[in-house]
Design a protein around this motif. Structure first.
Motif, PDB file in Angstrom:
ATOM      1  N   ASN A   1       0.845  -1.185   0.000  1.00 41.23           N
ATOM      2  CA  ASN A   1       0.000   0.000   0.000  1.00 41.23           C
ATOM      3  C   ASN A   1       0.888   1.246   0.000  1.00 41.23           C
ATOM      4  N   PRO A   2       0.733   2.141  -0.989  1.00 41.99           N
ATOM      5  CA  PRO A   2       1.611   3.318  -1.051  1.00 41.99           C
ATOM      6  C   PRO A   2       1.418   4.282   0.124  1.00 41.99           C
ATOM      7  N   PHE A   3       0.228   4.331   0.695  1.00 37.26           N
ATOM      8  CA  PHE A   3      -0.001   5.208   1.839  1.00 37.26           C
ATOM      9  C   PHE A   3       0.771   4.714   3.066  1.00 37.26           C
ATOM     10  N   ILE A   4       0.789   3.412   3.284  1.00 40.91           N
ATOM     11  CA  ILE A   4       1.530   2.834   4.411  1.00 40.91           C
ATOM     12  C   ILE A   4       3.021   3.084   4.231  1.00 40.91           C
ATOM     13  N   ARG A   5       3.516   2.878   2.997  1.00 39.75           N
ATOM     14  CA  ARG A   5       4.938   3.133   2.741  1.00 39.75           C
ATOM     15  C   ARG A   5       5.287   4.597   2.961  1.00 39.75           C
ATOM     16  N   THR A   6       4.404   5.504   2.572  1.00 44.13           N
ATOM     17  CA  THR A   6       4.651   6.935   2.776  1.00 44.13           C
ATOM     18  C   THR A   6       4.679   7.274   4.253  1.00 44.13           C
ATOM     19  N   ILE A   7       3.773   6.711   5.031  1.00 39.10           N
ATOM     20  CA  ILE A   7       3.743   6.977   6.474  1.00 39.10           C
ATOM     21  C   ILE A   7       5.002   6.441   7.144  1.00 39.10           C
ATOM     22  N   ILE A   8       5.428   5.235   6.779  1.00 35.96           N
ATOM     23  CA  ILE A   8       6.633   4.657   7.377  1.00 35.96           C
ATOM     24  C   ILE A   8       7.866   5.462   6.992  1.00 35.96           C
ATOM     25  N   ALA A   9       7.962   5.870   5.720  1.00 31.68           N
ATOM     26  CA  ALA A   9       9.105   6.677   5.288  1.00 31.68           C
ATOM     27  C   ALA A   9       9.113   8.031   5.987  1.00 31.68           C
ATOM     28  N   SER A  10       7.944   8.630   6.139  1.00 28.46           N
ATOM     29  CA  SER A  10       7.848   9.915   6.827  1.00 28.46           C
ATOM     30  C   SER A  10       8.277   9.793   8.280  1.00 28.46           C
ATOM     31  N   ASN A  11       7.846   8.728   8.940  1.00 27.21           N
ATOM     32  CA  ASN A  11       8.213   8.500  10.335  1.00 27.21           C
ATOM     33  C   ASN A  11       9.716   8.283  10.480  1.00 27.21           C
ATOM     34  N   ALA A  12      10.305   7.530   9.561  1.00 28.04           N
ATOM     35  CA  ALA A  12      11.754   7.286   9.613  1.00 28.04           C
ATOM     36  C   ALA A  12      12.531   8.574   9.405  1.00 28.04           C
ATOM     37  N   LEU A  13      12.111   9.396   8.451  1.00 26.36           N
ATOM     38  CA  LEU A  13      12.809  10.663   8.199  1.00 26.36           C
ATOM     39  C   LEU A  13      12.637  11.639   9.362  1.00 26.36           C
ATOM     40  N   LEU A  14      11.469  11.640   9.973  1.00 23.73           N
ATOM     41  CA  LEU A  14      11.242  12.497  11.134  1.00 23.73           C
ATOM     42  C   LEU A  14      12.155  12.104  12.287  1.00 23.73           C
ATOM     43  N   ASN A  15      12.263  10.806  12.564  1.00 21.42           N
ATOM     44  CA  ASN A  15      13.141  10.348  13.634  1.00 21.42           C
ATOM     45  C   ASN A  15      14.599  10.642  13.323  1.00 21.42           C
ATOM     46  N   LEU A  16      15.002  10.483  12.075  1.00 17.47           N
ATOM     47  CA  LEU A  16      16.367  10.810  11.682  1.00 17.47           C
ATOM     48  C   LEU A  16      16.646  12.294  11.885  1.00 17.47           C
ATOM     49  N   GLY A  17      15.691  13.137  11.538  1.00 21.83           N
ATOM     50  CA  GLY A  17      15.855  14.575  11.734  1.00 21.83           C
ATOM     51  C   GLY A  17      15.973  14.953  13.198  1.00 21.83           C
ATOM     52  N   ILE A  18      15.216  14.296  14.049  1.00 21.84           N
ATOM     53  CA  ILE A  18      15.290  14.570  15.487  1.00 21.84           C
ATOM     54  C   ILE A  18      16.647  14.162  16.036  1.00 21.84           C
ATOM     55  N   TRP A  19      17.146  12.986  15.616  1.00 20.12           N
ATOM     56  CA  TRP A  19      18.465  12.542  16.079  1.00 20.12           C
ATOM     57  C   TRP A  19      19.555  13.495  15.616  1.00 20.12           C
ATOM     58  N   VAL A  20      19.491  13.936  14.373  1.00 22.92           N
ATOM     59  CA  VAL A  20      20.501  14.866  13.844  1.00 22.92           C
ATOM     60  C   VAL A  20      20.437  16.190  14.595  1.00 22.92           C
ATOM     61  N   ARG A  21      19.235  16.699  14.836  1.00 21.04           N
ATOM     62  CA  ARG A  21      19.090  17.960  15.572  1.00 21.04           C
ATOM     63  C   ARG A  21      19.690  17.857  16.969  1.00 21.04           C
ATOM     64  N   ASP A  22      19.373  16.777  17.680  1.00 16.93           N
ATOM     65  CA  ASP A  22      19.902  16.608  19.031  1.00 16.93           C
ATOM     66  C   ASP A  22      21.422  16.479  19.025  1.00 16.93           C
ATOM     67  N   PHE A  23      21.964  15.763  18.048  1.00 14.94           N
ATOM     68  CA  PHE A  23      23.410  15.601  17.965  1.00 14.94           C
ATOM     69  C   PHE A  23      24.096  16.924  17.659  1.00 14.94           C
ATOM     70  N   VAL A  24      23.501  17.718  16.780  1.00 10.64           N
ATOM     71  CA  VAL A  24      24.083  19.029  16.450  1.00 10.64           C
ATOM     72  C   VAL A  24      24.033  19.957  17.652  1.00 10.64           C
ATOM     73  N   ILE A  25      22.961  19.922  18.420  1.00  8.90           N
ATOM     74  CA  ILE A  25      22.876  20.756  19.625  1.00  8.90           C
ATOM     75  C   ILE A  25      23.959  20.361  20.624  1.00  8.90           C
ATOM     76  N   ILE A  26      24.160  19.058  20.802  1.00  8.45           N
ATOM     77  CA  ILE A  26      25.199  18.609  21.740  1.00  8.45           C
ATOM     78  C   ILE A  26      26.583  19.002  21.243  1.00  8.45           C
ATOM     79  N   LEU A  27      26.818  18.895  19.939  1.00  5.22           N
ATOM     80  CA  LEU A  27      28.120  19.320  19.396  1.00  5.22           C
ATOM     81  C   LEU A  27      28.331  20.821  19.562  1.00  5.22           C
ATOM     82  N   TYR A  28      27.273  21.594  19.375  1.00  4.25           N
ATOM     83  CA  TYR A  28      27.385  23.049  19.535  1.00  4.25           C
ATOM     84  C   TYR A  28      27.702  23.420  20.984  1.00  4.25           C
TER      85      TYR A  28
END
Length: 82
Positions: free
Chosen positions: A5-32
């Motif tokens: 189902n393309p909607f399920i794949r879109t939701i899973i991809a969106s969730n994965a990218l959102l979590n990746l963005g949160i991890w990157v943001r937190d890591f950049v804040i700690i590095l700063y």
């Protein structure tokens, strides 16, 4: 079957990218903070705690009303006659 189902794949991809963005943001804040404080462990720990505290606060705000509704409600009858 579910992943076809393309909607399920879109939701899973969106969730994965959102979590990746949160991890990157937190890591950049700690590095700063590490760069600003010359690797002072107290400030790095405080920033890590502050990031996590926001998640716990939001979780508590969502869960506490649900737990409160599980308690039995007792009727209060007020007598206004004087």
């Amino acid at each position: 079957m579910l992943f076809k189902n393309p909607f399920i794949r879109t939701i899973i991809a969106s969730n994965a990218l959102l979590n990746l963005g949160i991890w990157v943001r937190d890591f950049v804040i700690i590095l700063y903070v590490t760069d600003l404080t010359h690797n002072d462990p107290v400030y790095v720990s405080l920033i890590s705690y502050t990031v996590s505290a926001g998640l716990f606060l939001v979780g508590a705000m969502l869960l506490l009303p649900l737990l409160r509704d599980r308690q039995p409600v007792q009727a209060v009858i007020a007598d206004n006659s004087e």
